[in-house]
Scaffold this motif. Structure first.
Motif, short mmCIF file in Angstrom:
data_model
loop_
_atom_site.label_atom_id
_atom_site.label_comp_id
_atom_site.label_asym_id
_atom_site.label_seq_id
_atom_site.Cartn_x
_atom_site.Cartn_y
_atom_site.Cartn_z
N ASP A 184 -14.66 -8.27 -19.25
CA ASP A 184 -16.11 -8.49 -19.21
C ASP A 184 -16.51 -9.70 -18.36
N GLY A 185 -15.53 -10.29 -17.69
CA GLY A 185 -15.82 -11.42 -16.82
C GLY A 185 -15.72 -12.77 -17.50
N SER A 186 -15.52 -12.80 -18.81
CA SER A 186 -15.36 -14.08 -19.51
C SER A 186 -13.93 -14.60 -19.34
N VAL A 187 -13.77 -15.87 -19.60
CA VAL A 187 -12.45 -16.49 -19.50
C VAL A 187 -11.75 -16.40 -20.85
N ALA A 188 -10.45 -16.12 -20.81
CA ALA A 188 -9.67 -16.00 -22.05
C ALA A 188 -9.30 -17.38 -22.59
N PHE A 189 -9.34 -17.50 -23.91
CA PHE A 189 -9.03 -18.77 -24.56
C PHE A 189 -7.68 -18.71 -25.26
N TRP A 190 -7.01 -19.88 -25.29
CA TRP A 190 -5.74 -19.97 -26.02
C TRP A 190 -6.03 -19.88 -27.52
N GLN A 191 -5.33 -18.95 -28.18
CA GLN A 191 -5.46 -18.76 -29.63
C GLN A 191 -6.92 -18.59 -30.06
N ASP A 192 -7.74 -18.09 -29.14
CA ASP A 192 -9.16 -17.85 -29.40
C ASP A 192 -9.93 -19.12 -29.76
N VAL A 193 -9.40 -20.28 -29.36
CA VAL A 193 -10.11 -21.55 -29.55
C VAL A 193 -11.09 -21.69 -28.39
N GLU A 194 -12.37 -21.66 -28.66
CA GLU A 194 -13.38 -21.49 -27.62
C GLU A 194 -13.66 -22.74 -26.79
N THR A 195 -12.86 -23.78 -26.99
CA THR A 195 -12.95 -24.95 -26.12
C THR A 195 -11.73 -25.09 -25.21
N LEU A 196 -10.77 -24.12 -25.31
CA LEU A 196 -9.49 -24.25 -24.62
C LEU A 196 -9.18 -23.01 -23.78
N PRO A 197 -9.78 -22.87 -22.59
CA PRO A 197 -9.47 -21.74 -21.72
C PRO A 197 -8.04 -21.84 -21.17
N GLN A 198 -7.32 -20.71 -21.23
CA GLN A 198 -5.90 -20.72 -20.89
C GLN A 198 -5.68 -20.63 -19.38
N LEU A 199 -4.73 -21.43 -18.88
CA LEU A 199 -4.39 -21.44 -17.47
C LEU A 199 -3.46 -20.29 -17.10
N ASN A 200 -3.64 -19.77 -15.90
CA ASN A 200 -2.92 -18.59 -15.41
C ASN A 200 -1.97 -19.00 -14.29
N TYR A 201 -0.68 -19.01 -14.60
CA TYR A 201 0.31 -19.50 -13.64
C TYR A 201 0.80 -18.43 -12.66
N ASN A 202 0.08 -17.33 -12.56
CA ASN A 202 0.28 -16.44 -11.43
C ASN A 202 -0.27 -17.08 -10.14
N SER A 203 -1.06 -18.13 -10.30
CA SER A 203 -1.60 -18.85 -9.16
C SER A 203 -0.60 -19.88 -8.65
N ASP A 204 -0.11 -19.69 -7.43
CA ASP A 204 0.80 -20.66 -6.83
C ASP A 204 0.11 -22.00 -6.61
N GLU A 205 -1.17 -21.96 -6.29
CA GLU A 205 -1.89 -23.21 -6.07
C GLU A 205 -1.98 -24.02 -7.36
N LEU A 206 -2.17 -23.35 -8.49
CA LEU A 206 -2.18 -24.05 -9.77
C LEU A 206 -0.82 -24.68 -10.05
N ARG A 207 0.24 -23.93 -9.78
CA ARG A 207 1.59 -24.49 -9.99
C ARG A 207 1.78 -25.74 -9.14
N ASP A 208 1.31 -25.71 -7.90
CA ASP A 208 1.44 -26.88 -7.03
C ASP A 208 0.67 -28.06 -7.60
N LEU A 209 -0.54 -27.82 -8.08
CA LEU A 209 -1.37 -28.90 -8.62
C LEU A 209 -0.76 -29.52 -9.87
N ILE A 210 -0.23 -28.69 -10.73
CA ILE A 210 0.26 -29.17 -12.02
C ILE A 210 1.65 -29.79 -11.91
#
Length: 444
Positions: free
Chosen positions: A108-134
């Motif tokens: 539905d276009g919303s961002v997924a949350f870790w353990q459904d905690v609505e203040t903690l959107p989960q990071l997606n490490y399919n992104s190589d750029e994210l891996r580089d940043l982290i």
């Protein structure tokens, strides 16, 4: 959201207190930019929260601690950000942006949350750029803090067994192997300790973490010995687990041995052993089961087990706060010494001195459960020259414990409580009081 205005300068001011306890490493919960006190909802990984004093205060703290021989390990959650993070806001406002690839996006276009905690959107490490940043690039989050001006000594990895896991994505092990390579290239002595509440041995084979927060091998069986229900047998997140039938000595011994025998021996000395943490209610506040005599016994065992004992701030003074929630375990530190429980403080300071005096045996010695029965346990650390016996008892009246001396070949005992043990040719007799616990040092 209730800030009490503690800061990094306050930690620096407390160095003498840490030294009095024999502390050689400080583990800090997250200090990155955030809107909350817990700071697991990070808004900027690359800078220290200004409410704590900012980057400059952290650099000054690291320098001051290193001068005193104290290392610094800092908590970080690379599993998620907070909803106030600029990456998250950009991902919501522009679905075609690179930032949108940093998160898991629902149908539905919303961002997924870790353990459904609505203040903690989960990071997606399919992104190589994210891996580089982290972690992958030299200027990444995990590498940059290991360099000047901080020279931070390691990372505690939040919800570490869940990173990179969502649906068909099971990237966890791949991510941690890459993290290890990047971090150890920057500093091969940097310490990586993962949060995991169950068997962590798959992550402790030398290619991912150095250690786990050892709930399975210390906190959970120790709390069961005291009569607290295990968090995995309780409702919710186990933050108010209640009571149950306490472990007897045989069950306690089996739990300790099961963990110690499952892990590669090279990893044992690096494990982060603990009783209390920011994610548990404080055990000594559990008035239905608390008994100082029994509690002192598991603290002594904590200092003797293979690995490193971890003091959760304030437990050395019995920091007050009601039992029953994580929030109640996170009260601010009490610095008014008139409010300290002197029995607790004496116990922890003496154990810090004991660990320092017997550093070689406790760092490198072999281990063995020498004896267990319904009411008691004897756990031993030993080298060619010395044996340390940690004895825990729940007896309701004085009794005598008889131990086999065939393996240890102890000739005599020295130091405190030495008169409580009598050495025979093949046995050792130990006089135990009601609900007793002893640390005995034998010469071989």
């Amino acid at each position: 959201l209730d800030f009490f205005n503690g800061d990094l300068k306050g930690i620096e001011d407390a160095i003498d207190h840490f030294k009095s306890l024999g502390v050689t490493v400080l583990y800090l919960n997250p200090i990155g930019m955030s809107k909350t006190t817990h700071r697991y909802d990070c808004t900027d990984f690359f800078h220290v929260d200004e409410k704590l004093g900012g980057d400059e205060a952290f650099a000054h703290l690291c320098e001051a601690l290193h001068k005193e021989g104290i290392r610094v390990v800092v908590d970080i959650s690379i599993n998620h950000t907070g909803t106030e993070h600029p990456w998250y806001k950009k991902a919501l406002s522009d679905p075609s942006s690179k930032e949108s690839t940093y998160y898991y996006i629902n149908d539905d276009g919303s961002v997924a949350f870790w353990q459904d905690v609505e203040t903690l959107p989960q990071l997606n490490y399919n992104s190589d750029e994210l891996r580089d940043l982290i972690y992958r690039s030299p200027d990444s989050v995990l590498c940059s803090f290991l360099r000047k001006p901080y020279l931070q000594d390691g990372w505690r990895l939040d919800v570490a067994s869940e990173v990179g896991r969502r649906g068909d994505d099971q990237l966890c092990e791949e991510i941690w192997r890459e993290v290890r390579q990047a971090v150890k290239k920057e500093n091969n002595q940097a310490y990586l300790v993962g949060e995991d509440w169950v068997d962590s041995t798959p992550f402790l084979q030398g290619d991912m973490w150095d250690a786990t927060m050892n709930y399975l091998g210390s906190s959970r069986p120790m709390r069961s010995w005291m009569g607290e229900k295990d968090r995995y047998m309780a409702d919710g997140w186990g933050q108010n687990p209640g009571t149950t039938r306490a472990f007897n000595g045989i069950e306690f011994a089996e739990a300790l041995q099961s963990h110690l025998q499952s892990m590669p021996q090279q990893m044992l000395s690096m494990q982060m052993n603990l009783i209390n943490s920011h994610d548990t209610p404080r055990l000594y506040a559990h008035q239905e089961i608390f008994d100082f005599s029994l509690y002192a016994g598991i603290v002594k065992l904590l200092y003797v087990l293979p690995g490193m004992p971890n003091i959760y701030y304030g437990e050395e003074i019995a920091l007050p706060g009601p039992y029953g929630s994580v929030e109640s375990a996170r009260y601010p530190m009490q610095w008014d010494q008139e409010q300290w429980n002197k029995d607790f403080f004496s116990l922890y300071t003496r154990l810090g001195q004991f660990r320092s005096a017997h550093a070689d045996t406790l760092a490198h010695g072999a281990w063995k459960v020498l004896y267990s029965d319904e009411y008691s346990l004897c756990f031993v650390r030993y080298t060619n020259h010395e044996a340390i016996l940690c004895i825990l008892g729940k007896h309701e009246r004085p009794t005598t414990m008889r131990l086999d001396n065939t393996l240890l070949q102890i000739t005599c005992f020295e130091g405190c409580d030495a008169e409580r043990a009598i050495v025979h040719s093949h046995t050792i007799e130990v006089a135990l009081k009601e609900k007793d616990s002893l640390l005995l040092v034998g010469k071989r």
